[in-house]
Write a protein that holds these residues in place. Structure first.
Motif, short mmCIF file in Angstrom:
data_model
loop_
_atom_site.label_atom_id
_atom_site.label_comp_id
_atom_site.label_asym_id
_atom_site.label_seq_id
_atom_site.Cartn_x
_atom_site.Cartn_y
_atom_site.Cartn_z
N TYR A 252 -0.50 5.80 9.12
CA TYR A 252 1.09 5.82 9.85
C TYR A 252 0.85 7.55 10.08
O TYR A 252 1.89 8.40 9.64
N GLU B 237 -2.87 11.17 5.11
CA GLU B 237 -3.72 10.76 3.54
C GLU B 237 -3.54 8.94 4.71
O GLU B 237 -4.14 8.51 4.11
N LEU B 238 -2.64 8.18 5.08
CA LEU B 238 -2.26 7.13 4.94
C LEU B 238 -2.64 7.20 7.02
O LEU B 238 -2.20 7.47 7.18
N TRP C 220 0.59 4.20 -2.85
CA TRP C 220 0.68 5.43 -2.91
C TRP C 220 2.18 6.66 -2.96
O TRP C 220 1.64 7.52 -3.91
N PHE D 166 2.01 11.58 3.35
CA PHE D 166 2.21 10.63 3.63
C PHE D 166 1.36 10.35 5.70
O PHE D 166 0.25 9.90 5.59
N THR E 269 0.94 -1.38 -0.10
CA THR E 269 0.00 -0.63 0.49
C THR E 269 0.45 1.17 0.00
O THR E 269 0.79 1.83 -0.66
N ILE E 270 1.90 1.21 0.68
CA ILE E 270 2.68 2.55 0.81
C ILE E 270 3.36 2.35 -0.08
O ILE E 270 3.39 4.15 -0.92
#
Length: 145
Positions: free
Chosen positions: A108, A105-106, A65, A102, A61-62
């Protein structure tokens, strides 16, 4: 006698104008030669530390993205270390902005961009500046440019 003073003033004026013009040309030349250049082929590497455990699915996913970000062209994400490294064009992207988006939006939120210290930068290259390999590399780089 009046003609002599007038002639000296005229010569002094021409000399001053010439000096100013040559100084201006020299300043423009120095700026032109030493200005920082970034062309379309320049790539910069950046790293984001996730600071949370991730698995292979999260790493995928990372990676997806990061690839979707404008200017990013290579991505590697290691799930065992939680580190994502990517290369990008500085003409199209900014690593600080990418790292900020990052963590927004994610999921983390502890993630941050890794920026090495000055000491780490000095120790980063395994080639000694006094070695034959480094001197040969420097010579070839100058010959090509």
């Amino acid at each position: 006698m009046g003609m002599g003073k007038q002639r000296v003033k005229r010569i002094a004026g021409i000399a001053l104008i010439t000096l100013v013009a040559l100084t201006t040309v020299l300043a423009v030349h120095i700026w032109w030669v030493t200005r920082p250049r970034v062309d379309a082929s320049t790539r910069v590497m950046a790293r984001i530390d996730v600071h949370e455990p991730i698995d292979q699915a999260a790493a995928s996913t990372i990676t997806g993205w990061l690839y979707a970000q404008q200017g990013v062209d290579r991505v590697m994400c290691n799930p065992s270390t939680g580190i994502a490294v990517f290369t990008y064009s500085p003409l199209k992207a900014d690593a600080n902005a990418i790292a900020s988006r990052f963590s927004k939006e994610l999921p983390y939120h502890k993630a941050s961009r890794f920026i090495p210290t000055e000491e780490q930068m000095k120790g980063g290259c395994p080639v000694s500046p006094n070695s034959f390999t480094y001197r040969a590399y420097t010579y070839l780089k100058q010959a090509i440019n």
